[in-house]
Every structure is written in C-alpha cells, then in structure tokens.
Write a protein that holds these residues in place. Structure first.
Motif, mmCIF file in Angstrom:
data_model
loop_
_atom_site.group_PDB
_atom_site.id
_atom_site.type_symbol
_atom_site.label_atom_id
_atom_site.label_comp_id
_atom_site.label_asym_id
_atom_site.label_seq_id
_atom_site.Cartn_x
_atom_site.Cartn_y
_atom_site.Cartn_z
ATOM 1 N N ALA A 57 0.828 -1.205 0.000
ATOM 2 C CA ALA A 57 0.000 0.000 0.000
ATOM 3 C C ALA A 57 0.862 1.255 0.000
ATOM 4 O O ALA A 57 0.532 2.268 -0.645
ATOM 5 C CB ALA A 57 -0.932 -0.008 1.209
ATOM 6 N N GLY A 58 1.994 1.198 0.722
ATOM 7 C CA GLY A 58 2.911 2.340 0.720
ATOM 8 C C GLY A 58 3.484 2.607 -0.652
ATOM 9 O O GLY A 58 3.566 3.769 -1.095
ATOM 10 N N LEU A 59 3.873 1.551 -1.345
ATOM 11 C CA LEU A 59 4.373 1.719 -2.717
ATOM 12 C C LEU A 59 3.280 2.268 -3.628
ATOM 13 O O LEU A 59 3.550 3.113 -4.497
ATOM 14 C CB LEU A 59 4.877 0.379 -3.255
ATOM 15 N N ALA A 60 2.055 1.787 -3.440
ATOM 16 C CA ALA A 60 0.953 2.287 -4.258
ATOM 17 C C ALA A 60 0.757 3.787 -4.039
ATOM 18 O O ALA A 60 0.481 4.537 -4.989
ATOM 19 C CB ALA A 60 -0.332 1.523 -3.929
ATOM 20 N N ARG A 61 0.918 4.238 -2.808
ATOM 21 C CA ARG A 61 0.781 5.667 -2.519
ATOM 22 C C ARG A 61 1.902 6.475 -3.159
ATOM 23 O O ARG A 61 1.726 7.656 -3.483
ATOM 24 C CB ARG A 61 0.756 5.899 -1.011
ATOM 25 N N MET A 62 3.056 5.868 -3.321
ATOM 26 C CA MET A 62 4.160 6.566 -4.003
ATOM 27 C C MET A 62 3.883 6.695 -5.496
ATOM 28 O O MET A 62 4.480 7.537 -6.171
ATOM 29 C CB MET A 62 5.466 5.805 -3.794
ATOM 30 N N GLY A 63 2.998 5.825 -6.012
ATOM 31 C CA GLY A 63 2.624 5.925 -7.414
ATOM 32 C C GLY A 63 3.795 5.717 -8.351
ATOM 33 O O GLY A 63 4.636 4.834 -8.151
ATOM 34 N N GLY A 64 3.874 6.548 -9.371
ATOM 35 C CA GLY A 64 4.909 6.413 -10.388
ATOM 36 C C GLY A 64 6.318 6.531 -9.850
ATOM 37 O O GLY A 64 7.269 6.009 -10.456
ATOM 38 N N HIS A 65 6.490 7.211 -8.702
ATOM 39 C CA HIS A 65 7.832 7.300 -8.118
ATOM 40 C C HIS A 65 8.382 5.918 -7.770
ATOM 41 O O HIS A 65 9.593 5.726 -7.716
ATOM 42 C CB HIS A 65 7.786 8.154 -6.842
ATOM 43 N N ALA A 66 7.497 4.946 -7.525
ATOM 44 C CA ALA A 66 7.941 3.616 -7.085
ATOM 45 C C ALA A 66 8.229 2.668 -8.240
ATOM 46 O O ALA A 66 8.395 1.470 -8.028
ATOM 47 C CB ALA A 66 6.875 3.000 -6.178
ATOM 48 N N ARG A 67 8.345 3.198 -9.448
ATOM 49 C CA ARG A 67 8.608 2.317 -10.598
ATOM 50 C C ARG A 67 9.847 1.437 -10.413
ATOM 51 O O ARG A 67 9.855 0.290 -10.870
ATOM 52 C CB ARG A 67 8.755 3.142 -11.882
ATOM 53 N N PRO A 68 10.918 1.908 -9.777
ATOM 54 C CA PRO A 68 12.057 1.001 -9.577
ATOM 55 C C PRO A 68 11.720 -0.239 -8.746
ATOM 56 O O PRO A 68 12.467 -1.219 -8.777
ATOM 57 C CB PRO A 68 13.071 1.882 -8.847
ATOM 58 N N ALA A 69 10.603 -0.195 -8.016
ATOM 59 C CA ALA A 69 10.197 -1.363 -7.224
ATOM 60 C C ALA A 69 9.344 -2.343 -8.023
ATOM 61 O O ALA A 69 8.991 -3.411 -7.506
ATOM 62 C CB ALA A 69 9.422 -0.919 -5.988
#
Length: 434
Positions: A372-384
């Motif tokens: 859920a935390g990664l989802a909140r980061m949205g596009g910023h979390a693409r490296p994940a």
C-alpha cells in the motif's frame, strides 16, 4: 488420567505431571505413567500413550518406547495405533523394521511404515498396499525424473487399497509432488483419480492440497472437480470446492459452474476499514508536540503528517519524528510513513526508501502495508516494479503460518491482490517532475 484432564492442554494436572516427569524420569510419577499403559481401561491406555509420546518428543525415553512396543497387539484399535506411533517415531529403525515384518495388523504395519520415513523406501514389494504406497512415495522423493512415470503408475495401482489405512493419502501425495515441483503432473494425476468413482475422494484431497500449494491450481482444477462430482458432492469433494473458491481468479473464471452445488463456499475476506481521524495542521502539530522526537510508533501517522505537509514544510522537530517513524524499525509504521518521507525529502530519498520496503513485500504479517505504501508513491515507485512483479508471478504460494491451510491460502491471495493493486497504481501514475 481417568477424567482426561492430564491430556488437556494447559490444565494444571497436565502441567504438574509434565514437570514431575521432566524433573525425574525414574521417579514415581514417571513409573506410574509407564504402568498405566497396561491399565484395564482402554481409555486410560490411550491417554497414557499420548502423554508418553509428548514426553518422548522432548528427549529420548527408551522405557516409553518399550512400553509402546508391548501394546502393539492391544485389543483396542486406537491403543494399537497410538502405540505404533510412539514406537515407530521414537524407536530405533532396526526394531521397528523387525516388528513391521513380524506383525500382521494392517493398521499397525502402516503406522510403523509411515513413521520410518525414508527408511521405508525399500519396502516396495511388501504385501500390504498401504506399506507399498508409502515405500514408493519415499522412493519418488529422491528418484530421477526418468523414473517418475513408472512410480506414478505404481502409486495409482495401489492408491485405492492403500486408502483403507491412510486417511490423508491425497495430502501426503501432494506434499511429495510439491517438493519435486511437479505442478502439471499433479493436475494430471488429479484428473485420473477424479475420473474413477473409487478414487474420486482421493483425487479431491490431492486437488485441495494442490490449491494450497500452487496459485494456478484452483483455476485449473475447479472445472475438473465439478465435472467429476458423480451423483453428488462428497465431503472430500465439498472441502476441495470450498478451498478452490478462495481463489479470486478461479471464481472470476469458473464461479458460474458452482451454482446449485451443495458445498460451503469460502467466506469472502472482509477488509476491516481502518478508523481514521481527521486532522488539520494545528491539531496535528499539537499532537506531535506531546510525542518524543524518537517516536517509533504513532497511530494515524499518515493523517497527521499529511495534514502538516499539506499546510507547508515540516519543522525540524516534526521532520525528526517522521524520520524515526520511517527508519527506526520495519513494520506497519515504516510502511505507512515511507511515502510521507518521500514527499518531505523528495526524490533523492527514493532509493533508500525502496531498499527498506521491497524486502518485506512477501511478509504475510506486514506485506500488504508495504505494498500500500508503494501504491501511494505511485509512479515514483517504478524502480520497485520488479519486486512487485516477482510477487505476482510466483507459481507457488508464499510460505505463511496460520491456523489452517485454507487460512494460509487466504493470506497469499490477499498479498497477491495487494500486489496487483500496487502494480496498477504504479503503472497508471505519472510522477510530476520536481
């Protein structure tokens, strides 16, 4: 012993008995327990053997093994079974094999063969189908792939008769096939077993084990379970259908096939909505002022810091609090605060945050929070995305620990659903350039 309290978990009688025997295995309490294996009442003999088995697990107890050996021909079937379990699992292989060769009781012989584990592998020519089945199952576990077809055929030949003395034969078979990573062979065997009325329940048990082990199994096997249900739905088939219905993918694909079938569908997982408290900047600041700088847990941290970040930059003290919540320890607080730290510190913090978060995505206790935390980061979390995609693409269930195999399957399904939501959120969000 006679009223059953000695075998009731956490009962004072049981605790006192265990403490006395642990303190002195040659003392009067231990001696009396060994004598009760020969009591006139079958119930007392059963209870005594159960207690001896539990104590023998803690450290070797030859006297307990000898007492069990003396009851392998007991007139009570359940006493014989418990004696065989104790003798088989805690006795030396030589005497156990000797007893297996001398005794005629199928129940005792099967129990001893099962307890022997790999040592039973050479019993493939035994006259009892259940013993042969166990021996061939042990052989299969270490056999070269070239031998798998012949061993499968031999197991199929014996499975119907073996099931008379092995009540979890489908589960055992499934565990072996899973250890060998034979997913598609499992589906083939399920189909073979379901086709024959005499082995249909075994096929249902194997199907259920497959659903617990392999993510694709419910989608593959639910149509077979429905097609080969015969005149009705037996208990084994009903349990398999219930387990398969846990899978969201299976229900989306084949749910209509279950209409009208007499089985208990798996209850849909209910998400308990988190209780959120509304904060504005002044109330959030006032609450943080009462907390230490080194705070590592904070209820409603997301709402508190979002209110502050919406109003402007954090103060030095507030930023220190958010830092401690984010970086001090893994867990729910870290997962919830990481997107807020990214918002506060900017893209330069991203790689460090992702390095903290991605190792915990498959953790059944907190993985959903990190996703859920990664989802909140949205596009910023693409490296994940590779880590999220690896979680989605697993063919096997994530190892978890819960009360039942169905409950463990639900946890894996919940993590899979969370991972799918996270991937969608990352791929559909285009981060703004700062």
């Amino acid at each position: 012993m006679a009223d059953g309290t000695a075998t009731t978990p956490a009962h004072p009688s049981r605790i006192a008995l265990f403490e006395a025997i642990r303190a002195d295995r040659g003392g009067p309490v231990a001696t009396r327990l060994l004598q009760l294996v020969h009591a006139d009442t079958p119930f007392v003999r059963r209870e005594a053997l159960d207690l001896l088995h539990s104590l023998a697990r803690e450290r070797p107890w030859p006297e307990a093994v000898d007492a069990a050996a003396a009851r392998l021909d007991d007139p009570d079937e359940e006493v014989r079974r418990r004696a065989a379990c104790l003798f088989g699992y805690h006795g030396q292989p030589g005497p156990v094999l000797a007893a297996l060769g001398e005794l005629a009781d199928p129940l005792v012989r099967t129990t001893l063969a099962r307890a022997l584990g790999p040592t039973a592998a050479h019993l493939t020519d035994d006259g009892l189908p259940s013993v042969r089945f166990l021996a061939r199952l042990q052989t299969l576990r270490t056999a070269r792939p070239a031998r798998w077809p012949s061993l499968d055929a031999a197991l199929l030949d014996d499975v119907r008769e073996a099931a008379h003395h092995l009540d979890d034969i489908g589960h055992m078979w499934g565990r072996t096939l899973y250890a060998l990573r034979r997913e598609h062979d499992t589906y083939t065997l399920v189909n073979r077993l379901l086709t024959e009325p005499a082995t249909r329940d075994i096929g249902a048990e194997l199907a259920r084990a497959a659903c617990h082990d392999w993510r694709a199994a419910p989608v593959r096997l639910l149509p077979l379970l429905v097609r080969h249900r015969g005149e009705g739905v037996t208990r084994a088939l009903g349990l398999a259908l219930t387990t398969a219905s846990i899978s969201e993918a299976a229900m989306r694909t084949h749910g209509s096939l279950l209409a009208g079938l007499p089985f208990t569908p798996s209850p849909r997982a209910r998400r308990i909505p988190s209780i959120t408290t509304a904060y504005d900047s002044p109330s959030a600041a006032a609450l943080l002022a009462t907390k230490p700088v080194g705070v590592t847990r904070l209820a409603h941290a997301s709402a508190i810091f979002e209110a502050l970040l919406d109003a402007g930059p954090l103060t030095f003290r507030q930023a220190a609090q958010l830092y401690n919540l984010t970086f001090s320890r893994p867990g729910r607080a870290q997962a919830q605060c990481a997107p807020l730290w990214l918002r506060h510190a900017g893209p330069s913090a991203l790689s460090r945050l992702l390095a903290l978060m991605t190792p915990h995505l498959a953790d059944y206790a907190v993985g959903e929070h990190y996703l859920a935390g990664l989802a909140r980061m949205g596009g910023h979390a693409r490296p994940a995305l590779p880590a999220v995609t690896a979680l989605i693409d697993r063919r096997t269930r994530i190892p978890v620990n819960d009360s039942t195999r169905d409950a463990e399957m639900r946890l894996d399904e919940a993590l899979l659903a969370a991972a799918l939501r996270t991937r969608r959120a990352i791929l559909t969000d285009v981060p703004r350039r700062s």
